[in-house]
Design a protein around this motif. Structure first.
Motif, mmCIF file in Angstrom:
data_model
loop_
_atom_site.group_PDB
_atom_site.id
_atom_site.type_symbol
_atom_site.label_atom_id
_atom_site.label_comp_id
_atom_site.label_asym_id
_atom_site.label_seq_id
_atom_site.Cartn_x
_atom_site.Cartn_y
_atom_site.Cartn_z
ATOM 1 N N GLY A 185 12.053 55.376 60.696
ATOM 2 C CA GLY A 185 10.724 54.885 61.327
ATOM 3 C C GLY A 185 10.648 54.585 62.786
ATOM 4 N N THR A 186 9.731 54.949 63.548
ATOM 5 C CA THR A 186 9.748 54.886 65.074
ATOM 6 C C THR A 186 8.339 54.643 65.521
ATOM 7 O OG1 THR A 186 9.189 57.302 65.170
ATOM 8 C CG2 THR A 186 11.439 56.948 65.480
ATOM 9 N N GLY A 187 8.018 53.282 65.021
ATOM 10 C CA GLY A 187 6.929 52.419 65.307
ATOM 11 C C GLY A 187 7.239 51.470 66.208
ATOM 12 N N SER A 188 6.420 50.499 66.461
ATOM 13 C CA SER A 188 6.857 49.433 67.332
ATOM 14 C C SER A 188 8.210 48.728 66.994
ATOM 15 C CB SER A 188 5.792 48.228 67.597
ATOM 16 O OG SER A 188 4.623 48.800 67.998
ATOM 17 N N SER A 189 8.286 48.360 65.783
ATOM 18 C CA SER A 189 9.682 47.769 65.129
ATOM 19 C C SER A 189 10.835 48.639 65.410
ATOM 20 C CB SER A 189 9.500 47.532 63.696
ATOM 21 O OG SER A 189 8.326 46.699 63.464
ATOM 22 N N GLY A 190 10.782 49.840 65.140
ATOM 23 C CA GLY A 190 11.863 50.842 65.166
ATOM 24 C C GLY A 190 12.230 51.021 66.596
ATOM 25 N N GLN A 208 12.864 60.225 62.370
ATOM 26 C CA GLN A 208 11.761 60.054 62.880
ATOM 27 C C GLN A 208 10.808 61.216 62.281
ATOM 28 O OE1 GLN A 208 10.444 60.565 67.418
ATOM 29 N NE2 GLN A 208 10.259 62.659 66.754
ATOM 30 N N ARG A 209 9.701 60.422 61.494
ATOM 31 C CA ARG A 209 8.467 61.609 61.311
ATOM 32 C C ARG A 209 7.702 61.615 62.139
ATOM 33 N NH1 ARG A 209 6.363 59.573 55.379
ATOM 34 N NH2 ARG A 209 4.947 57.994 56.839
ATOM 35 N N THR A 210 7.195 60.816 62.646
ATOM 36 C CA THR A 210 6.046 60.958 63.731
ATOM 37 C C THR A 210 6.414 60.121 65.055
ATOM 38 O OG1 THR A 210 4.638 60.944 62.166
ATOM 39 C CG2 THR A 210 3.584 60.848 64.372
ATOM 40 N N PRO A 211 6.641 60.819 66.274
ATOM 41 C CA PRO A 211 6.962 60.014 67.681
ATOM 42 C C PRO A 211 5.923 59.248 68.005
ATOM 43 C CG PRO A 211 6.773 62.509 67.980
ATOM 44 C CD PRO A 211 6.421 62.142 66.326
ATOM 45 N N THR A 327 -4.058 55.825 69.812
ATOM 46 C CA THR A 327 -4.729 55.700 68.451
ATOM 47 C C THR A 327 -3.682 55.502 67.209
ATOM 48 O OG1 THR A 327 -4.123 57.919 68.195
ATOM 49 C CG2 THR A 327 -6.423 57.456 68.832
ATOM 50 N N LYS A 328 -2.447 55.541 67.389
ATOM 51 C CA LYS A 328 -1.391 54.535 66.581
ATOM 52 C C LYS A 328 -1.038 53.697 67.800
ATOM 53 C CE LYS A 328 1.627 57.610 64.124
ATOM 54 N NZ LYS A 328 1.264 57.419 62.856
ATOM 55 N N ARG A 329 -0.541 52.425 67.528
ATOM 56 C CA ARG A 329 -0.708 51.410 68.331
ATOM 57 C C ARG A 329 0.396 51.974 69.413
ATOM 58 N NH1 ARG A 329 -1.567 45.449 68.719
ATOM 59 N NH2 ARG A 329 -0.242 44.689 69.966
ATOM 60 N N SER A 492 -2.583 56.369 61.155
ATOM 61 C CA SER A 492 -1.865 55.012 61.453
ATOM 62 C C SER A 492 -2.310 54.113 60.622
ATOM 63 C CB SER A 492 -2.495 54.556 62.849
ATOM 64 O OG SER A 492 -3.949 54.357 62.640
ATOM 65 N N TRP A 493 -1.576 53.010 60.855
ATOM 66 C CA TRP A 493 -1.833 51.936 59.651
ATOM 67 C C TRP A 493 -3.383 51.190 60.077
ATOM 68 C CZ3 TRP A 493 -2.763 47.485 62.407
ATOM 69 C CH2 TRP A 493 -2.147 47.013 63.575
ATOM 70 N N TYR A 494 -3.957 51.477 61.173
ATOM 71 C CA TYR A 494 -4.934 50.936 61.622
ATOM 72 C C TYR A 494 -5.935 51.500 60.423
ATOM 73 C CZ TYR A 494 -3.916 49.863 66.484
ATOM 74 O OH TYR A 494 -3.448 49.412 67.729
HETATM 75 P P1 NA7 Z 1 4.401 51.219 61.995
HETATM 76 O O1 NA7 Z 1 3.897 51.458 63.235
HETATM 77 O O2 NA7 Z 1 3.742 51.383 60.669
HETATM 78 O O3 NA7 Z 1 5.675 52.494 61.952
HETATM 79 C C1 NA7 Z 1 6.254 52.655 60.788
HETATM 80 C C2 NA7 Z 1 7.078 53.955 60.884
HETATM 81 O O4 NA7 Z 1 7.847 54.264 59.866
HETATM 82 C C3 NA7 Z 1 6.241 55.179 61.403
HETATM 83 O O5 NA7 Z 1 7.139 55.886 62.458
HETATM 84 C C4 NA7 Z 1 6.301 55.934 60.202
HETATM 85 O O6 NA7 Z 1 5.874 57.096 60.290
HETATM 86 C C5 NA7 Z 1 7.801 55.713 59.550
HETATM 87 N N1 NA7 Z 1 7.687 55.833 58.104
HETATM 88 C C6 NA7 Z 1 7.070 55.345 57.189
HETATM 89 N N2 NA7 Z 1 7.202 55.777 55.863
HETATM 90 C C7 NA7 Z 1 8.010 56.813 56.224
HETATM 91 C C8 NA7 Z 1 8.987 57.574 55.299
HETATM 92 N N3 NA7 Z 1 8.668 57.724 54.256
HETATM 93 N N4 NA7 Z 1 9.510 58.619 55.915
HETATM 94 C C9 NA7 Z 1 9.856 58.736 57.279
HETATM 95 N N5 NA7 Z 1 9.215 57.702 58.041
HETATM 96 C C10 NA7 Z 1 8.323 56.824 57.684
HETATM 97 O O7 NA7 Z 1 5.283 49.867 61.631
HETATM 98 P P2 NA7 Z 1 6.205 48.834 62.765
HETATM 99 O O8 NA7 Z 1 6.563 47.730 61.806
HETATM 100 O O9 NA7 Z 1 6.878 49.501 63.493
HETATM 101 O O10 NA7 Z 1 4.815 48.377 63.486
HETATM 102 C C11 NA7 Z 1 3.712 47.675 62.771
HETATM 103 C C12 NA7 Z 1 2.934 46.768 63.837
HETATM 104 O O11 NA7 Z 1 3.580 45.595 64.067
HETATM 105 C C13 NA7 Z 1 2.854 47.213 65.327
HETATM 106 O O12 NA7 Z 1 2.089 48.293 65.664
HETATM 107 C C14 NA7 Z 1 2.655 46.301 66.091
HETATM 108 O O13 NA7 Z 1 1.304 45.725 66.116
HETATM 109 C C15 NA7 Z 1 3.501 45.052 65.432
HETATM 110 P P3 NA7 Z 1 4.611 57.894 60.372
HETATM 111 O O14 NA7 Z 1 4.010 57.508 61.698
HETATM 112 O O15 NA7 Z 1 4.128 57.279 59.324
HETATM 113 O O16 NA7 Z 1 4.668 59.351 60.162
#
Ligand code: NA7
Length: 537
Positions: A185-190, A208-211, A327-329, A492-494
């Motif tokens: 995972g490469t969202g804010s936490s990653g 990384q699935r999505t940068p 559009t993704k945070r 996105s989670w949004y």
């Molecule tokens: P996010 O922003 O939802 O990021 C989760 C990350 O995990 C994102 O990069 C996802 O890739 C990745 N992910 C989820 N499931 C998988 C699987 N099965 N395989 C590979 N990668 C995966 O969560 P955060 O905790 O970083 O941040 C949440 C919010 O907290 C943030 O926006 C702030 O407001 C504070 P994906 O993009 O889905 O391809």
């Protein structure tokens, strides 16, 4: 109140994070009997759970704080521009102590179910320890990003690699020294945890699935001059923040990015990049509105990634191309892109070759196996609805909330739900909190709910419920505003896209914090227009 039994409360609050603590404070001021249940063993909510290394707020600390107490905001000293998780947790513990809130909080307790009793106009609440209590009002302060999402990979139970979700981090911390570590995972936490683990681990694999797009935080100790200026004008500042789109006073350039010359754009983006933080998104007025304007800002970030990451193939893999910026945070980082210049860090693309399972040795993607000692899931949350669905909530006629929301959440103003009388959701779906400074939105909802309960009590009204008509109109409005934005263009989670099977609906309200507040105030001023109010008996 005096005649009620010990197991009945005027109000029951679920959660003791920023929302629940302030809600408790306000209701106690009214003289109500209140019980708060908190799943964690301490106060703090988000800031109790997310104790992974590098966890930090992406809103600057003097804004990301309560405004309700003049003494509190004057006396508390934040040490950094962006506060770390431990510092915010200390702050919330201070608030709980300072206002004597702990006595009404029962920790390490989850609410299992809540059922509305139509004969008594009370909620019957059961906890996971088997206790049951009743309450006139039920207030869900359960957070927008609190139900952790762990992908259901095969082998989670049998893998010998230790694994952790960023938001369920062990209290005692984790030492990765000498280990081969994988971060998924490469969202804010990653993006926050990756640079820190890279410094500690023997080798780090980033799956990384999505940068993400990330801007530098430029974190620093708080400048004393800034602090004293803010404290001298805090009330005025807070008032302005409440009227903005995102709950933060930012300089929004009124100009369109498309009206600026390429040179002018480059200079403007560079200035915001040097400043650091999310104000990058307001470099021009239309960055979040026009696809073409957005692309100019996105391309600037890609150029910074190319300038930072030495290997062009890795720079390219780290550059988002499939969705508009913001559009993704947007992420806020410290040395994230630089981390990929380290010899002990490997970026693995799991879009083309998804993770299939955890194995006894580590994990396996479609094309390779990785030997790992530890795996960190930075895989996010079942946003907005996850925490509510973890509780069996039943309104009138024993109807379940989960069923009612099967095609997406339906609320009135993000704070009330037709069919679920006397239930309030703080920063629920259909309210704007996550598009900016959540604390501004939390205080607004708590104040609104407090005023509403005061209104009801003064008039001996026992029940308030959003009408279906008002709810339908609000849901349609939230959708209409959403459809006019770029948000639906990203997974996105949004928009619920991170959870398999979740309906694709923009969960927060994109109409802006300031405008939304006015709408809520007008509803209250019109004697709770769109609600039906019922007298006792
Ligand atoms: P996010 O922003 O939802 O990021 C989760 C990350 O995990 C994102 O990069 C996802 O890739 C990745 N992910 C989820 N499931 C998988 C699987 N099965 N395989 C590979 N990668 C995966 O969560 P955060 O905790 O970083 O941040 C949440 C919010 O907290 C943030 O926006 C702030 O407001 C504070 P994906 O993009 O889905 O391809």
């Amino acid at each position: 109140t005096g005649t009620e039994t010990a197991s009945h409360f005027d109000a029951l609050i679920v959660g003791a994070g920023f929302s629940g603590l302030y809600m408790l404070y306000r209701l106690r001021q009214l003289g109500l009997s209140v019980r708060t249940y908190e799943a964690g063993s301490e106060v703090g909510g988000t800031w109790f759970w997310n104790r992974y290394p590098g966890a930090r707020c992406d809103i600057d600390s003097m804004n990301y704080s309560y405004s309700f107490s003049h003494e509190l905001e004057q006396e508390w000293k934040w040490t950094e521009r962006y506060a770390t998780q431990p510092e915010i947790l200390r702050y919330l513990n201070h608030v709980a102590d300072r206002f004597g809130l702990r006595q009404d909080i029962q920790f390490s307790t989850r609410v299992a179910s809540a059922v509305f009793n139509e004969a008594t106009n009370r909620w019957m609440i059961q906890t996971d320890d088997g206790a049951s209590v009743s309450a006139r009002f039920l207030i869900m302060a359960t957070g927008c990003l609190s139900a952790a999402k762990v992908p259901d990979f095969q082998g989670l139970e049998t893998s010998q690699a230790r694994w952790y979700h960023t938001s369920r981090w062990p209290q005692e911390g984790v030492d990765f020294t000498g280990q081969r570590v994988g971060v998924i995972g490469t969202g804010s936490s990653g993006i926050q945890v990756i640079p820190i683990i890279a410094e500690q681990a023997d080798h780090l694999f980033v799956f990384q699935r999505t940068p993400s797009f990330s801007v530098p935080a430029r974190n620093a100790p708080i400048d004393p001059t800034y602090e004293s200026q803010m404290k001298a004008t805090y009330a005025e500042y807070r008032r302005k923040a409440r009227e903005t789109r995102a709950g933060v006073v930012m300089e929004v350039n009124p100009k369109s990015a498309l009206d600026a010359s390429p040179e002018e754009r480059e200079l403007a983006y560079k200035a915001r990049w040097e400043l650091g933080g999310t104000s990058f998104l307001t470099t021009f007025s239309d960055v979040m509105r026009s696809r073409a304007a957005n692309e100019t800002a996105a391309e600037f970030i890609r150029s910074r990634i190319r300038a930072t990451v030495r290997d062009p193939a890795i720079a390219d893999a780290l550059s988002p191309k499939d969705y508009p910026l913001g559009t993704k945070r947007i992420c806020v980082d410290t040395h994230y892109y630089e981390t990929f210049n380290r010899d002990n860090v490997t970026l693995v693309d799991v879009k083309s070759s998804p993770i299939e399972a955890l194995t006894p040795k580590g994990l396996r993607t479609r094309s390779a196996e990785y030997e790992l000692d530890s795996i960190v899931f930075a895989t996010g949350f079942d946003a907005f609805t996850g925490a509510l669905f973890n509780i069996d909530i039943r309104g009138r006629g024993n109807a379940s909330l989960k069923q009612k929301w099967a095609d997406g959440p339906r609320t009135y103003l993000g704070v009330a739900i037709a069919g679920f009388p006397n239930l309030f959701t703080i920063t629920g779906p259909g309210s704007p909190s996550v598009f900016g400074n959540a604390i501004v939105s939390i205080e607004q909802h708590v104040d609104w709910i407090t005023n509403c309960i005061t209104y009801l009590r003064e008039r001996c009204l026992e029940r308030i419920e959003a009408t279906t008509e008002a709810e339908d109109k609000w849901v349609a409005h939230v959708k209409e505003v959403a459809d006019g934005t770029l948000y639906p263009m990203a997974n996105s989670w949004y928009i619920g896209a991170n959870i398999p099977g979740k309906p694709r609906v923009l969960l927060p309200y994109a109409g802006g914090v300031g405008a939304y507040r006015k709408t809520c105030e007008a509803v209250a001023a019109q004697h709770y227009e769109g609600f039906s109010l019922t007298r006792a008996g």
